[in-house]
Design a protein around this motif. Structure first.
Motif: not given
Length: 270
Positions: A102, A108, A110, A126, A132
């Motif tokens: 990030a 973002t 994951q 994030e 977003r």
């Protein structure tokens, strides 16, 4: 005597299965519900559902949410989840890599897994940009809707993939149907290339990247992902893939996976 003991054990097993079904149902719905609504939704006798809910309430696995009798997941599950997270290396080891991804990409990042025959985000960091996404950690999503899904089922045969994924999950969010043969072809492409990227089927204006995390036997047990604005993802495609594949290879090595010479060569080429 033996038959009676077996019958008791069988009833206990069915009760335990039903209790887990209630917990999983509430997790998927992500909102408090009345016991009778739960019973109808899972197709179970109301008497047994009420009995199990009372047991789960008594043990802190469920909690009352309001005066209308709605129940939801209890705080004891949070503490159990925390203990699991502290023990399970994959989750813990991914944290620093997600932060690095990030920070390096500003997107973002994951960690994604399979939950039954669905995809879910297990951990998320994030990005630094204002952009977003609406993904929720723990939300269950159809496998064919995701970039990660192409990698997470790559160890299965074509027939096993079709048996594993419910037919209705090939219907994409906007209503069009993804040809299972196309999906399988993309699964094989992703396995050969060591990553997969595409425009998101769930979020407008986003491009998704996924790279496999392997356990010792070479099975893809998770993916590291980036979710980016579509234009930025295309503009920085090569750099993002290189960062993601490098981080995924790092995590795979920490889990004891030894990359083949071909995979090392491919990773260096990316």
């Amino acid at each position: 005597m033996a038959a009676g003991a077996e019958d008791i054990a069988s009833r206990r097993t069915r009760g335990l299965d039903r209790a887990f079904e209630i917990l999983e149902f509430l997790r998927a719905r992500r909102q408090p519900m009345r016991p009778n609504e739960i019973a109808v939704a899972i197709g179970a006798p109301r008497s047994s559902v009420y009995e199990l809910i009372n047991l789960l309430l008594g043990r802190g696995m469920l909690e009352y949410h309001d005066d209308d009798g709605r129940v939801f997941l209890g705080r004891r599950l949070y503490f159990l989840g925390t203990a699991y997270s502290d023990h399970f290396d994959l989750i813990r080891e991914s944290e620093a890599l997600l932060t690095h991804l990030a920070t390096e990409t500003r997107e973002t990042s994951q960690l994604c897994l399979l939950e039954g025959n669905k995809y879910t985000v297990a951990k998320m960091h994030e990005g630094l940009r204002p952009f977003r996404i609406s993904a929720n950690v723990g939300e269950l999503v159809s496998i064919p809707w995701t970039a990660s899904g192409r990698l997470l089922v790559s160890h299965l045969s074509d027939e096993e993939i079709l048996d594993f994924i419910p037919p209705e999950d090939f219907v994409l969010p906007r209503g069009e149907k993804l040809d299972p043969a196309q999906f399988i072809a993309e699964v094989r492409q992703a396995a050969a290339e060591g990553f997969f990227t595409f425009h998101s089927t769930v979020e407008n204006f986003t491009h998704c990247f996924a790279a496999p995390v392997y356990q010792t036997d070479g099975t893809c047990v998770a993916t590291l992902c980036l979710v980016t604005p579509k234009e930025d993802g295309l503009r920085n495609h090569e750099a993002y893939v290189a960062s993601l594949v490098g981080a995924a290879n790092d995590l795979s090595e920490r889990l004891g996976y030894l990359a083949t010479p071909k995979q090392v060569e491919h990773s260096n080429r990316v």
